[in-house]
Scaffold this active site. Structure first.
Site, PDB file in Angstrom:
ATOM      1  N   SER A 618       6.989  19.951 -52.838  1.00 47.73           N
ATOM      2  CA  SER A 618       5.842  19.084 -53.034  1.00 47.73           C
ATOM      3  C   SER A 618       4.569  19.919 -52.939  1.00 47.73           C
ATOM      4  O   SER A 618       4.381  20.844 -53.726  1.00 47.73           O
ATOM      5  CB  SER A 618       5.875  17.924 -52.037  1.00 47.73           C
ATOM      6  N   ASP A 693      11.769  12.045 -60.477  1.00 43.44           N
ATOM      7  CA  ASP A 693      10.692  12.024 -59.489  1.00 43.44           C
ATOM      8  C   ASP A 693       9.560  11.122 -59.976  1.00 43.44           C
ATOM      9  O   ASP A 693       8.969  11.367 -61.031  1.00 43.44           O
ATOM     10  CB  ASP A 693      10.180  13.454 -59.275  1.00 43.44           C
ATOM     11  N   HIS A 725      11.961  12.457 -55.678  1.00 43.85           N
ATOM     12  CA  HIS A 725      11.210  13.418 -54.879  1.00 43.85           C
ATOM     13  C   HIS A 725      11.944  13.764 -53.588  1.00 43.85           C
ATOM     14  O   HIS A 725      11.740  14.845 -53.029  1.00 43.85           O
ATOM     15  CB  HIS A 725       9.831  12.827 -54.549  1.00 43.85           C
TER      16      HIS A 725
END
Length: 752
Positions: A618, A693, A725
């Protein structure tokens, strides 16, 4: 063109799982397999522990050691014994649990993986009945009789159930409208009408769930006769799609996704009178709309951060400007709809942080809230009229203050003096307004991460605790801190304790760092280094928690030393430290990672700083890619997981908080983008991204891959088919980290 480029790049560059390993000992996959199967050794540990309202027991959820569905358990204080109360299998009578797309999306926002019971709620009268959502339906479980009752809700998608304050009804959102279930008549009543996917009633918009920490879109009045609900209008907001390329027969998931400089949803709230047995008609709501606020000329407040409706204070909206430099507490008159700003103290030259626990109203009409100043947080008690006093002054140097509970004049809160730790405190609120509060009393001791859930009468609490040498545990303690029992776990314990050292290094303010050496560390050797990075706001990497270092220990045992640095922008060190990254994502975090790494190298000669890899997910993926693109002199290989590659493609509320608004802050966005730096890649880079995601879209890695390809660069891509994610699939988790270890062993070599 971009798709063609990706296909060509993938065909040429993706390495198969059989990539030859660097010479040396074979990679140990057994631990990573166990780590993945046990969700990081968290499966089988008690969660969601709540003291019962009668003070006789603690309820909690727990699954099996290798996953499985969460079941409901009870710990009795009288005999300190635990019993199983209810299982999902009993409720569903053998049927399989099913989740709607909406519920899966909510769980993604909450980062929930386990199935079964994900939560439960005591009824507000005596706590004998529990509300249990399961498989898209609602159930009541009566503790005294152990009977289960299914509520006869209407067809469609049902989310966000809540008890009415009276305990006689249960509200929820079904098919984008708020409903009320009357327990006496066993009927569903309509509260709102006309809600649609594009303009729902009672639901929280995407950025509220993902970035504000607000998962609900409706709130009861204290007497249970009204509901205030959110309506958000998606007209003008971009519609994005998440498709599973491995299943082309399935329609893509649609999402209204607001990007920086583009339209957000438009929000208003309605106040609805609730139906009664005598009058079942749905009443037209009183709509409350705002753009500007009284006394806030030139400012607009599009963000509804929270709604508080307490019996001790007015109906309150917590509103933010789009730049998020102003946060206001606004009272609403439910009858006239009139708005009045009663707190303007939350203004910052950069941004204001949100807290879900404020304003917290107290008997007498005062309220608690937290202000961030340079030296620490101030827990303040204020009056609607504007008078205020410190309950916990900023001079004590406490940060991240969060009120846990208020019992009479006693305020229980958590806070930290050292980032990566969290401690519990109690302070007594003076009854005389002119008196100063006493110094807070610590309720937790030693280094670690502590939390608490307090019983209704404050006679006991459930303490959560993890340290560098202890996995998370839940201990029931009485009022003086004496342990009454530990909620039992069936988790598999990790086969080792991480060989991790946490300390503050570097000149000036310094950096909190961690170093993880191999279990068979050999003094005198130089080890290749892996930097485990996140580096983004509101997130700490250097935690005093054992689980945080288990995977890093496994990586270290493959022949590395793993290090971590918490750079400026991370929480827990004051307002100025955190705001140092404002409009500087492309410079300050990476500068600090370089400085922190140098400080580690100076202190520990076993670190070979000529062989440094970096890995993150991330924001950490963004940092990893940025590291090899901008500082190849320091970082020699990188794995970038789910990276944001261009901040103009991330959501508004997060991005604009830290990067400013477009077009006036375009320079900050340009400096923070990875795409212009694609021409500068000189080091090995592996991009990893889940194709499903819906937070950091796969588009980010596609765009960077396209830019790298068109600049003639060599790089690796690992798409994770149908993963979001979180990458929740245990097999995908196991294979991913084996692949990452193989990549670094090949690029950095062995200890020398």
């Amino acid at each position: 063109m971009m798709l063609l480029a990706l296909v060509l790049a993938t065909a040429h560059q993706i390495r198969a799982e059989s990539t030859p390993e660097a010479k040396g000992k074979p990679l140990d996959a057994a631990f990573m397999r166990l780590f993945a199967e046990t969700r990081g050794f968290l499966s089988g540990r008690p969660v969601k522990a709540k003291p019962s309202p009668d003070g006789q027991s603690v309820l909690f959820l727990r699954g099996e050691a290798k996953g499985g569905k969460l079941k409901l358990y009870e710990f009795r204080l009288a005999n300190r014994e635990t019993r199983e109360l209810l299982t999902p299998e009993t409720v569903l009578q053998g049927a399989e649990e099913t989740l709607s797309a909406e519920e899966r999306a909510r769980r993604e926002r909450m980062r929930l993986v386990a199935g079964g019971f994900t939560d439960y709620q005591f009824d507000p009268t005596n706590g004998d009945q529990l509300l249990l959502p399961l498989s898209g339906k609602l159930y009541l479980f009566t503790r005294s009789t152990r009977k289960v009752r299914e509520l006869k809700t209407g067809p469609g998608v049902l989310i966000d159930p809540k008890w009415s304050p009276t305990g006689k009804q249960i509200a929820y959102v079904r098919d984008h409208d708020v409903r009320l279930y009357d327990l006496a008549s066993d009927q569903e009543w309509t509260v709102t009408t006309g809600g649609t996917e594009a303009k729902p009633h009672g639901e929280a918009e995407f950025v509220a769930q993902e970035e504000m920490g607000r998962l609900t879109g409706y709130w009861f009045s204290p007497d249970g006769t009204q509901i205030v609900f959110e309506e958000y209008d998606t007209a003008g907001v971009e519609t994005w799609y998440v498709a599973d390329a491995s299943k082309p027969d399935r329609a893509p998931q649609t999402q209204f996704y607001p990007r920086p400089g583009k339209a957000n949803v438009r929000v208003r709230v309605g106040i609805a009178d609730l139906p009664t047995a005598e009058d079942l008609t749905s009443k037209a709501p009183k709509w409350i709309e705002w753009n500007t606020l009284p006394g806030e000329e030139g400012q607009t407040f599009p963000y509804l951060a929270n709604v508080i409706w307490s019996k001790h204070g007015p109906l309150t909206l917590v509103l933010q400007t789009r730049r998020q430099d102003r946060k206001r507490f606004v009272s609403v008159d439910p009858k006239s709809g009139a708005l009045a700003v009663y707190d303007r103290s939350h203004t910052d030259a950069a941004w204001t942080n949100l807290r879900s626990d404020e304003p917290r109203f107290l008997p007498g009409g005062t309220y608690l809230h937290v202000l961030e100043v340079a030296n620490g947080d101030e827990l303040r008690e204020s009056k609607i009229t504007g008078e205020h006093r410190p309950i916990v002054p900023a001079t004590l140097g406490l940060h991240e203050i969060e009120v846990v509970a208020v019992r009479g004049e006693r305020i229980f809160f958590q806070a930290t003096k050292s980032p990566g730790q969290m401690h519990l405190f109690q302070v007594t609120r003076p009854t005389n307004w002119s008196e100063s509060a006493a110094t807070p009393t610590p309720l937790s001791h030693g280094e670690g991460m502590f939390g608490m859930t307090l019983s209704k009468d404050a006679s006991f609490w459930v303490e959560s605790c993890t340290t560098l040498r202890q996995m998370p545990t839940l201990t029931v303690r009485n009022a003086d801190g004496t342990a009454l029992g530990v909620l039992p776990s069936v988790a598999i314990e990790p086969p080792f304790q991480p060989n991790v050292t946490v300390q503050k290094l570097g000149d000036g303010l310094g950096y909190y760092t961690a170093i993880v050496r191999p279990q068979n560390f050999q003094s005198g050797k130089k080890y290749p280094v892996l930097v485990d990075v996140y580096g983004g706001p509101r997130h700490i990497t250097v935690l005093h928690g054992m689980r945080a270092w288990l995977r890093d220990q496994w990586l270290a045992d493959q022949g590395f030393i793993v290090v971590a640095v918490d750079n400026r922008g991370t929480p827990g060190r004051g307002r100025d430290w955190e705001r140092a990254v404002y409009r500087k994502f492309g410079s300050v975090p990476l500068e600090d990672q370089v400085a922190g790494l140098a400080a580690l190298g100076k202190s520990f000669p076993e670190l070979d700083l000529q062989r440094v890899g970096i890995v993150g997910w991330s924001f950490g993926g963004y940092m990893s890619a940025q590291a090899v693109l901008k500082r190849p002199d320091v970082f020699h290989a990188a794995v970038a997981g789910a990276p944001v590659t261009d901040w103009e493609d991330y959501d508004t509320h997060y991005t604009e908080r830290y990067m400013g608004l477009l077009p006036e802050d375009q320079a900050a966005y340009a400096d923070g983008s990875l795409l212009p730096a694609a021409k500068s890649l000189k080091r090995p880079l592996l991009l990893v991204h889940g194709t499903a995601d819906d937070n950091v879209y796969f588009r980010h890695s596609l765009r960077l891959a396209d830019a790298l390809f068109k600049n003639g660069q060599d790089f690796d891509v690992l798409p994770l088919a149908a993963q979001t994610h979180m990458v929740a699939d245990p097999l995908a988790t196991e294979r991913l980290w084996i692949r990452i270890s193989q990549f670094f062993r090949k690029q950095l070599g062995e200890p020398k």
